[in-house]
Design a protein around this motif. Sequence first.
Motif, PDB file in Angstrom:
ATOM      1  N   HIS A 253      -2.178  68.509  36.154  1.00 48.50           N
ATOM      2  CA  HIS A 253      -0.481  68.809  36.144  1.00 48.50           C
ATOM      3  C   HIS A 253       0.103  67.781  37.200  1.00 48.50           C
ATOM      4  O   HIS A 253       1.327  67.349  36.814  1.00 48.50           O
ATOM      5  CB  HIS A 253      -0.457  70.080  36.994  1.00 48.50           C
ATOM      6  CG  HIS A 253       0.988  70.618  37.128  1.00 48.50           C
ATOM      7  ND1 HIS A 253       1.512  71.452  36.240  1.00 48.50           N
ATOM      8  CD2 HIS A 253       1.685  70.428  38.097  1.00 48.50           C
ATOM      9  CE1 HIS A 253       2.802  71.970  36.288  1.00 48.50           C
ATOM     10  NE2 HIS A 253       3.186  71.138  37.820  1.00 48.50           N
ATOM     11  N   ASN A 254      -0.589  67.491  38.199  1.00 50.76           N
ATOM     12  CA  ASN A 254      -0.038  66.342  39.280  1.00 50.76           C
ATOM     13  C   ASN A 254       0.220  65.000  38.442  1.00 50.76           C
ATOM     14  O   ASN A 254       1.227  64.378  38.617  1.00 50.76           O
ATOM     15  CB  ASN A 254      -0.826  66.185  40.380  1.00 50.76           C
ATOM     16  CG  ASN A 254      -0.750  67.366  41.176  1.00 50.76           C
ATOM     17  OD1 ASN A 254      -0.064  68.429  41.218  1.00 50.76           O
ATOM     18  ND2 ASN A 254      -1.839  67.301  42.249  1.00 50.76           N
ATOM     19  N   ILE A 255      -0.788  64.731  37.353  1.00 50.01           N
ATOM     20  CA  ILE A 255      -0.844  63.551  36.901  1.00 50.01           C
ATOM     21  C   ILE A 255       0.398  63.821  35.867  1.00 50.01           C
ATOM     22  O   ILE A 255       0.970  62.648  35.529  1.00 50.01           O
ATOM     23  CB  ILE A 255      -2.036  63.165  36.302  1.00 50.01           C
ATOM     24  CG1 ILE A 255      -3.154  62.981  37.102  1.00 50.01           C
ATOM     25  CG2 ILE A 255      -2.176  62.045  35.298  1.00 50.01           C
ATOM     26  CD1 ILE A 255      -4.699  62.827  36.643  1.00 50.01           C
ATOM     27  N   MET A 256       0.707  64.577  35.052  1.00 46.60           N
ATOM     28  CA  MET A 256       1.446  64.755  34.064  1.00 46.60           C
ATOM     29  C   MET A 256       2.805  64.651  34.535  1.00 46.60           C
ATOM     30  O   MET A 256       3.845  64.155  33.794  1.00 46.60           O
ATOM     31  CB  MET A 256       1.403  66.052  33.163  1.00 46.60           C
ATOM     32  CG  MET A 256      -0.298  65.870  32.332  1.00 46.60           C
ATOM     33  SD  MET A 256      -0.166  64.595  31.200  1.00 46.60           S
ATOM     34  CE  MET A 256       0.793  65.347  29.826  1.00 46.60           C
ATOM     35  N   ARG A 257       3.287  65.214  35.712  1.00 44.77           N
ATOM     36  CA  ARG A 257       4.465  65.491  36.160  1.00 44.77           C
ATOM     37  C   ARG A 257       5.484  65.996  35.520  1.00 44.77           C
ATOM     38  O   ARG A 257       6.616  65.407  35.280  1.00 44.77           O
ATOM     39  CB  ARG A 257       4.840  64.110  36.920  1.00 44.77           C
ATOM     40  CG  ARG A 257       4.083  63.568  37.775  1.00 44.77           C
ATOM     41  CD  ARG A 257       4.543  62.542  38.566  1.00 44.77           C
ATOM     42  NE  ARG A 257       3.673  62.005  39.851  1.00 44.77           N
ATOM     43  CZ  ARG A 257       3.849  61.084  40.525  1.00 44.77           C
ATOM     44  NH1 ARG A 257       4.703  60.397  40.423  1.00 44.77           N
ATOM     45  NH2 ARG A 257       3.166  60.755  41.752  1.00 44.77           N
ATOM     46  N   GLY A 258       5.129  66.981  34.437  1.00 42.55           N
ATOM     47  CA  GLY A 258       6.273  67.616  33.892  1.00 42.55           C
ATOM     48  C   GLY A 258       6.370  66.963  32.548  1.00 42.55           C
ATOM     49  O   GLY A 258       7.160  67.675  31.579  1.00 42.55           O
TER      50      GLY A 258
END
Length: 309
Positions: A253-258
Amino acid sequence: MIPARRMIPACRTRRPSWGSPWLLVLLLLGGSPGAGASYLRRSSSCTAIPSSMALCYDIGYAEMRIPNLLEHETMPEVIQQSSSWLPLLARECHPDARIFLCSLFAPICLDRLIYPCRSLCEAVKRSCAPVMACYGYPWPEILHCNKFPADHELCISAVSTEETSSSRRTVPRASCKDCELEEASTAREILESLCASDFAVKIRIFRKNTTTSISDFDLDPLQVEVLKHGPLLRTEIPGRLRQWLDIDATCAHNIMRGTHAGLFVVSGEAQSDKVVVNKAYAWHRNRNLHQAVRRWKQHRCPEQPGRKV
């Protein structure tokens, strides 16, 4: 109870919608009331769930009982204590964590008090207690699962279901070690990071759905470029990375950033039963990363015993 201070780094998550206000009622399992349903105390009353109660506001029903099942007597106390759990919820440790907590903090208004089922408590504890332990907090005694009714009694059961087949997937949960998208690294720093890692792979990650409270990620098998396999076999890396996407939802989730999809270079540590990603770089418009990857094939890392390029 987890103190109100910010003890777990929160990430942005969508508030899940539980649909109809009667959804929780439909989840009540039939059976004798037993310990799962207590008759209301005379002092108990229904009150609207305030918007300031972020944990349970807009969960699918509008009113809650107070005092609640954790014996909080006033709404300010409920709001303060429930907000302590928001960082854990943001870590996406279990898809039913919110419904479990809200069944206690904001019990739905029925003619009797309905507790969460013991199996629901155990499932949430199994995934969330290790995350709490990462930060030095034990599972609180007030949430001891043996206090809750067995599934054959009247109680709130799980919303998510686990497959019983051999292909059953691990419930996504966060790891103790945070990972974030690396920013402003030079080509030299990236090369040093690749040398220090057990493996490094250029992959395309995408979201398989956008409707559940837990993001479901996968990688494109046609866009997997192994830069460094180290102790791993090249052929096993895609499977190991899929496992990582399943069990470390917060890192992904942190890597994708939305974003819905993206191309990344990820690197990390190879353990006996899994891989742990600790570095991630976005490929898009990252000249230093492009330069580092071009130079990687000719780059000679300093001698490090036990590591293979």
